[in-house]
Design an enzyme around this catalytic site. Structure first.
Site, PDB file in Angstrom:
ATOM      1  N   GLU A 112       0.833  -1.210   0.000  1.00 12.55           N
ATOM      2  CA  GLU A 112       0.000   0.000   0.000  1.00 12.55           C
ATOM      3  C   GLU A 112       0.859   1.248   0.000  1.00 12.55           C
ATOM      4  O   GLU A 112       2.004   1.241   0.412  1.00 12.55           O
ATOM      5  CB  GLU A 112      -0.954   0.026   1.194  1.00 12.55           C
ATOM      6  CG  GLU A 112      -0.382  -0.428   2.520  1.00 12.55           C
ATOM      7  CD  GLU A 112       0.842   0.286   3.007  1.00 12.55           C
ATOM      8  OE1 GLU A 112       0.850   1.538   2.976  1.00 12.55           O
ATOM      9  OE2 GLU A 112       1.812  -0.406   3.421  1.00 12.55           O
ATOM     10  N   GLU A 163       4.405  -0.439   1.212  1.00  7.48           N
ATOM     11  CA  GLU A 163       4.515  -0.818  -0.219  1.00  7.48           C
ATOM     12  C   GLU A 163       4.513  -2.340  -0.406  1.00  7.48           C
ATOM     13  O   GLU A 163       4.630  -2.820  -1.526  1.00  7.48           O
ATOM     14  CB  GLU A 163       5.805  -0.273  -0.865  1.00  7.48           C
ATOM     15  CG  GLU A 163       5.993   1.219  -0.772  1.00  7.48           C
ATOM     16  CD  GLU A 163       7.315   1.684  -1.399  1.00  7.48           C
ATOM     17  OE1 GLU A 163       8.042   0.846  -1.981  1.00  7.48           O
ATOM     18  OE2 GLU A 163       7.607   2.882  -1.303  1.00  7.48           O
TER      19      GLU A 163
END
Lengths: 362, 362
Positions: free
Chosen positions: B176, B329
């Site tokens: 994310e 991420e």
């Protein structure tokens, strides 16, 4: 000092502070919050200082497993019979052991050095045979090694470091196999760190609580015999000669070889990824014999063996993994290799804020 | 329940207990002391149960990074400006971000799903654009998402799981990106676990102590507004409907997408390697919405974000790494992929005692 040990006095390579600073600066420019990659950042910077370049790379990995038997095994300090040392050397050669599988998976070079096992393994492909004896002497009764055996075992490690250098290895992993070698490693750590056997003795390959207590008592007998009586005020452990004598009396062939290999790597500028309990005892010995050797060591993992943490703390080591592993063979270090590779890939491959047009911190 | 959410009620796949038992038996026969490979043994056994075969393999890894902006960013809860979310989406697409580098190094598939950023990124190669809004609403003033936005975000995650299944992926990693999303994740964890904002709020991308206190106060205002008042006796957090409503009010587009992806993976029998703070909040949501989803999750690492441990404990998670990472991420999960690969290689490739002719324990 034994004349064959003169090489131990040679200087270790210096780290490259210019490369370290350049790598540190680069880390601060990459598109991530400062420090967000945690230990991977420090790892890339340390490797830069070792390799003398802003962008380090993990190329060929050289793994050497040293095997040797221990006279102290006859005191009943291991959950496995002594014959397993030689059987596992054969298993290494045939590719069935954990380190064999890991080396293959990593594309690493794997060499096996049999310094002296109680059972003869015969000639095996890929295994060097030193035959220093059918294992060490039982150190609860006498010194584990003669001066010649110690010198030869240290040299065997140095030879492995030389082969790693000749093949252009960028990382050295030293593994070990030797039934009862957690007992020897624990005894050495007691002697070097002024700690009690109860603090260092653990289950090893699977002793129960009574077995661990027996192991601690065996170590205490050895410390009493050899005059390494732990005492906070003794100041024992400083100085190369005393450390070598502790290694000769309480160590093992493979522990001496690991020690020699780690010093040899530092003298040649090869980064070392230290495995678990036994390898860390050898790292401690190497750092005491040649303090500069410590600069070339990284620590792969915290072993499940309880006393390992005490050695790691003495070395100010920050191991990368804590997976409850306690196998030896260099397996914990091998498992950590991808972390070094990924740390380098991130360090070298990420865009900077300027390159990516990303805004920095408010 | 919103009619578009009916898929959430579909059953998750069951693990294969026969394969689990076969793998467990095999681990006990390999040439090593029982348990000596620590968490790597449990990992191989778990993967065997997930994949329904005694010898599991990590083949294609599917990484999907979900991006979205957060209205609560206007409360000053992040060390970085909101524009960074869109800038980082571009960085993902161009290969300069940490997860881009890691995916390339691992040979993993990387897809990027932009659910809605405050700044328009324009069309980018390899990036799906959902445009659910210019970020969520500020949840200190109203619900973060409408019902339609929530349903679309969950579906976007499920779509990613479907693509992973279609491509034959053996492992799913959800990453994310979203400035202020540790604030949303912390608020959700407070609501689901009956904890206080002070326990969950951390520095995120780099707040100082005053910043962390302000962040906790912002979260408390949101909890007060939406009626999620932590109280040990409230029993809050049970039941799919209440959890979905907490997600709608306090979550973010990318957190909802991760939640949908994790449930979608469990419904399709795809193992999930959960990343850090935000992904674990989504894992908690997924496990509360569909308890069977928890069977399909493995936990990659413990984040440096202090409150992460509380979520991990609630999930009885035993993360593999603790490297002080806090990037998101999906980077922590990507770094852990080699551990899964090596766990499988060891499990499948090591010789048994019988094969190697090695004696077992005394």
């Amino acid at each position: 000092m034994h004349t064959n040990l003169n090489w131990l006095t040679h200087a270790t390579q210096a780290l490259d502070e210019t490369a370290r600073n350049a790598a540190q600066t680069r880390q601060g420019q990459l598109t991530k919050p400062p420090g967000a990659l945690g230990q991977l950042e420090a790892l890339a910077i340390k490797l830069a200082a070792m390799q003398g370049r802003e962008k380090p790379q993990i190329g060929q990995v050289h793994i050497c497993v040293f095997a040797g038997d221990h006279g102290v095994a006859e005191e009943g300090v291991s959950a496995f019979p002594q014959a397993v040392t030689a059987e596992m050397v054969k298993n290494f050669a045939r590719g069935g052991a954990a380190i064999s599988v890991l080396a293959k998976q990593l594309g690493a070079t794997l060499e096996v050095v049999n310094l002296g096992t109680a059972s003869d393994t015969g000639e095996l492909p890929g295994v060097s045979q030193y035959k220093l004896g059918k294992g060490t002497a039982n150190f609860t009764q006498q010194a584990a090694m003669t001066e010649s055996q110690l010198a030869a075992a240290l040299q065997a490690g140095n030879d492995s470091a030389a082969r790693a250098a000749a093949s252009g290895a960028t990382l050295f992993i030293g593994g070990e196999m030797g039934i009862a070698n957690t007992t020897a490693a624990a005894a050495l750590a007691c002697a070097l760190l002024d700690l009690k056997p109860q603090q260092l003795a653990g289950p090893g390959t699977g002793l129960d609580q009574a077995g661990v207590q027996h192991k601690a008592a065996v170590i205490q007998r050895a410390l009493d015999l050899h005059g390494f009586l732990p005492s906070p005020a003794s100041g024992r452990g400083a100085g190369g000669e005393g450390v070598l004598e502790a290694l000769r009396r309480l160590g093992g062939f493979e522990i001496a070889a690991l020690t020699g290999a780690f010093i040899g790597c530092a003298q040649r500028g090869i980064p070392v990824l230290v495995d678990g309990y036994i390898a860390t005892a050898a790292a401690l010995l190497a750092a005491r014999i040649r303090p500069g050797a410590a600069d070339w060591m990284m620590y792969a993992h915290r072993s499940a063996e309880p006393g390992h943490i005490l050695m790691l703390e003495a070395l100010r080591a920050e191991p990368l993994l804590n997976l409850g592993m306690r196998l030896g063979e260099g397996s914990g270090a091998a498992v950590a290799v991808p972390l070094l590779q990924l740390a380098c890939a991130l360090h070298n491959g990420m865009a900077t804020f300027a390159e990516a047009g990303v805004q920095e911190k408010i």
